[in-house]
Design an enzyme around this catalytic site. Structure first.
Site, PDB file in Angstrom:
ATOM      1  N   TYR A  72      25.963  20.056 -39.208  1.00 45.74           N
ATOM      2  CA  TYR A  72      26.903  19.384 -38.731  1.00 45.74           C
ATOM      3  C   TYR A  72      27.851  20.098 -37.816  1.00 45.74           C
ATOM      4  CZ  TYR A  72      31.205  16.105 -39.247  1.00 45.74           C
ATOM      5  OH  TYR A  72      32.053  15.267 -38.675  1.00 45.74           O
ATOM      6  N   PHE A 124      31.469   3.940 -10.663  1.00 43.20           N
ATOM      7  CA  PHE A 124      30.239   3.078 -11.322  1.00 43.20           C
ATOM      8  C   PHE A 124      31.132   2.221 -12.294  1.00 43.20           C
ATOM      9  CE2 PHE A 124      27.401   2.562 -14.798  1.00 43.20           C
ATOM     10  CZ  PHE A 124      26.359   1.891 -14.003  1.00 43.20           C
ATOM     11  N   ASP A 125      30.293   1.292 -12.511  1.00 44.61           N
ATOM     12  CA  ASP A 125      31.030  -0.049 -13.338  1.00 44.61           C
ATOM     13  C   ASP A 125      31.773   0.418 -14.615  1.00 44.61           C
ATOM     14  OD1 ASP A 125      28.469   0.282 -14.135  1.00 44.61           O
ATOM     15  OD2 ASP A 125      28.097  -1.809 -14.402  1.00 44.61           O
ATOM     16  N   ASP A 216      32.029  12.975 -11.421  1.00 37.88           N
ATOM     17  CA  ASP A 216      31.116  11.981 -12.252  1.00 37.88           C
ATOM     18  C   ASP A 216      29.725  12.608 -11.673  1.00 37.88           C
ATOM     19  OD1 ASP A 216      29.150  10.434 -12.941  1.00 37.88           O
ATOM     20  OD2 ASP A 216      30.219   8.825 -13.008  1.00 37.88           O
ATOM     21  N   ALA A 218      26.453  12.520 -13.073  1.00 34.94           N
ATOM     22  CA  ALA A 218      25.002  11.923 -13.475  1.00 34.94           C
ATOM     23  C   ALA A 218      24.065  12.344 -12.593  1.00 34.94           C
ATOM     24  CB  ALA A 218      25.285  10.467 -13.711  1.00 34.94           C
ATOM     25  N   LYS A 259      20.505  10.842 -16.830  1.00 36.11           N
ATOM     26  CA  LYS A 259      20.125  10.816 -15.380  1.00 36.11           C
ATOM     27  C   LYS A 259      19.517  12.114 -15.076  1.00 36.11           C
ATOM     28  CE  LYS A 259      22.790   7.142 -15.625  1.00 36.11           C
ATOM     29  NZ  LYS A 259      23.888   6.768 -16.674  1.00 36.11           N
ATOM     30  N   HIS A 450      27.635  -8.662 -16.554  1.00 39.02           N
ATOM     31  CA  HIS A 450      26.453  -8.775 -16.144  1.00 39.02           C
ATOM     32  C   HIS A 450      25.234  -8.506 -17.339  1.00 39.02           C
ATOM     33  CE1 HIS A 450      27.762  -4.716 -15.787  1.00 39.02           C
ATOM     34  NE2 HIS A 450      26.739  -4.453 -15.953  1.00 39.02           N
TER      35      HIS A 450
HETATM   36  N1  F0G Z   1      28.584   7.231 -13.996  1.00 41.44           N
HETATM   37  C1  F0G Z   1      27.457   6.940 -13.158  1.00 41.44           C
HETATM   38  C2  F0G Z   1      27.252   7.315 -11.640  1.00 41.44           C
HETATM   39  C3  F0G Z   1      26.284   6.101 -13.727  1.00 41.44           C
HETATM   40  O1  F0G Z   1      25.460   5.714 -12.862  1.00 41.44           O
HETATM   41  C4  F0G Z   1      26.510   5.862 -14.959  1.00 41.44           C
HETATM   42  C5  F0G Z   1      25.325   5.115 -15.805  1.00 41.44           C
HETATM   43  C6  F0G Z   1      27.539   6.145 -16.020  1.00 41.44           C
HETATM   44  C7  F0G Z   1      28.553   6.812 -15.374  1.00 41.44           C
HETATM   45  C8  F0G Z   1      27.557   5.948 -17.251  1.00 41.44           C
HETATM   46  O2  F0G Z   1      26.696   6.477 -18.200  1.00 41.44           O
HETATM   47  O3  F0G Z   1      24.993   4.863 -19.155  1.00 41.44           O
HETATM   48  O4  F0G Z   1      25.364   7.192 -20.155  1.00 41.44           O
HETATM   49  O5  F0G Z   1      27.089   5.491 -20.353  1.00 41.44           O
HETATM   50  N2  F0G Z   1      24.518   4.366 -15.053  1.00 41.44           N
HETATM   51  C9  F0G Z   1      23.394   3.468 -15.696  1.00 41.44           C
HETATM   52  C10 F0G Z   1      22.735   3.244 -14.387  1.00 41.44           C
HETATM   53  C11 F0G Z   1      23.525   2.711 -16.722  1.00 41.44           C
HETATM   54  O6  F0G Z   1      21.936   2.224 -14.782  1.00 41.44           O
HETATM   55  O7  F0G Z   1      23.183   3.298 -13.098  1.00 41.44           O
HETATM   56  P1  F0G Z   1      25.960   6.139 -19.442  1.00 41.44           P
END
Ligand code: F0G
Length: 458
Positions: A72, A124-125, A216, A218, A259, A450
């Site tokens: 833990y 990102f969304d 960000d 990723a 990613k 979506h």
């Molecule tokens: N930021 C970016 C640029 C992303 O592309 C994503 C996720 C996230 C944050 C959120 O991360 O999914 O680990 O919670 N993108 C995926 C996509 C879902 O299909 O582009 P997460």
């Protein structure tokens, strides 16, 4: 580079793909209420829904799974993870989270208040959803080229520095801005990179206004790879060195480790700022778990540590981006309009142009996604107005500048021959696409609609 077609791995385990026919697929998509998220993966032949968590792990990563320390507190796997983040990205403090959006939740809970504005190149969304969830608003400052599918620019994720400057020079705006988020590469506008020169200029501008720069990250490794091959002065630096330089401008980073870090699950926040670390720690413990696991198993942290080191290997990135480019250039050669230049993780097909017989209120890119599934059993994802959702203030549908079908390529999973199959499906679509007249919404959720929307064919 990959001119000699070198694939930097051999395949040790395979997963069979079930072949389906057109008639069967028309039935499958109908039963999925024309939402590609509702399709069982066993019914998909080539899955380009996302490059998130879908990569193949290396044998060294699988070895880390067996070595996972599930304590833990104070697990050895966390020590490895902290070291990898420090070695690869250069940050002292790291807070793990179960995925990227959990890290976004922690940061926005700690720093956002209703009425604040979070500027970025293009959020990102999930980033946008977390900002709005805390009563804030996002605002985009990507350069104009970034919003045009055809316009060529080597770094279409760049920030329009002068537009941002004039926004911030207004005191009424400035006082509402808690931080800036730079997304590298910029997913929503086509997986497009940000140049080092732009990061430097952005950092200087924000310092002048005393606004912290968050990133960000990723897809930080793909961004660094593009800097190496496209930006003057970086050809002789390693991807790892470029990554460290990029990170040196960030006050904190948020990462979806699904990613570039080659994880099937995971995320994190990293920073050198102790105050941030302490602020974010509170919400990590509240939402994710104790600070040495943050919602992840020890084995996940171990696999991620190894993945972080592999993510910045030049040959890996050269092959990965060449597979994506192979798909994009193949489609381009068929006359299929795609966002140019081809991005790091995905090919974005311009739905407005390719499906120009469908009005934007009937979701052309989503319709193309349905048609592509029926044609070839290939699953992409709409990055357009279905995803953009509704304006939180007016409730009206948002129609972004681009309505794209994203074909995201999982890392180390598909070869160029798989991409040839996708290209051949588009050959078929070139003659059948007019049969599809668009879709209408039957049912939708109030946020991130979506994922669960139900549609009818027009
Ligand atoms: N930021 C970016 C640029 C992303 O592309 C994503 C996720 C996230 C944050 C959120 O991360 O999914 O680990 O919670 N993108 C995926 C996509 C879902 O299909 O582009 P997460």
């Amino acid at each position: 580079m990959d001119e000699n077609g070198f694939i930097p791995f051999r395949i040790k385990t395979v997963e069979p793909i079930r072949k389906t026919d057109r008639k069967e697929r028309a039935e499958i998509i109908k039963n999925a209420r024309y939402n590609l998220f509702n399709i069982a993966s066993g019914d998909v032949m080539i899955d380009l829904l996302t490059d998130s968590g879908t990569g193949a792990m290396s044998s060294a990563q699988w070895a880390e799974i067996m070595l996972g320390d599930e304590a833990y507190a104070g697990a050895e796997s966390f020590r490895k993870f902290k070291k990898a983040v420090s070695d690869v990205l250069g940050f002292e403090y790291v807070i793990p989270s179960h995925q990227g959006r959990a890290a976004e939740n922690i940061v926005s809970r700690a720093l956002l208040k209703p009425g604040m504005i979070v500027p970025g190149n293009y959020h990102f969304d999930t980033t946008m959803a977390h900002i709005e969830d805390k009563g804030g608003r996002g605002q985009f400052f990507v350069i104009e080229e970034g919003l045009s599918p055809e316009k060529l620019h080597p770094f279409k994720g760049n920030v329009d520095i002068s537009r941002l400057d004039s926004f911030l020079s207004d005191k009424k705006n400035l006082e509402k801005v808690p931080f800036f988020i730079l997304t590298v590469t910029c997913n929503s506008t086509g997986g497009q990179p940000v140049s080092m020169a732009n990061i430097e200029a952005l950092s200087t501008l924000l310092k002048g206004y005393r606004i912290p720069l968050f990133m960000d990250i990723a897809r930080f490794a793909e961004n660094a790879f593009f800097i190496k091959i496209r930006e003057e002065g970086y050809a002789d630096m390693t991807v790892g060195e470029i990554v460290r330089k990029m990170m040196s401008y960030a006050d904190a980073v948020i990462c979806s480790a699904k990613k570039d870090p080659l994880g099937n699950m995971g995320g994190f926040i990293a920073t050198d700022n102790k105050d941030y670390y302490e602020m974010f720690s509170v919400f990590c413990i509240l939402h994710e778990g104790y600070l040495t696991y943050g919602g992840l198993s020890g084995r996940d942290l171990g696999a991620l540590s190894q993945g972080l080191y592999e993510s910045i290997e030049f040959e890996h990135l050269a092959y990965r981006t060449s597979v994506v480019r192979h798909l994009g250039e193949g489609l381009n050669a068929l006359g299929v309009p795609v966002v140019m230049p081809i991005g790091g993780h995905a090919v974005f097909v311009d739905g407005l142009k390719y499906m120009d017989h469908i009005g934007k209120e009937f979701f052309p890119a989503q319709t193309l996604g349905i048609a592509l599934f029926i044609e070839g059993g290939i699953r992409g994802v709409e990055v357009g107005s279905l995803l953009a959702g509704r304006d939180p203030d007016t409730g009206e549908n948002v129609y972004p500048a681009m309505d794209n079908l994203r074909l995201a390529v999982p890392r180390r999973v598909y070869t160029k021959e798989h991409m040839d199959y996708v290209i051949s499906a588009f050959k078929g679509l070139n003659s059948t696409k007019k049969e599809y007249k668009g879709v209408k919404i039957k049912r939708e959720a109030p946020v991130l609609r979506h994922f669960t929307v139900e549609l009818d064919l027009v």
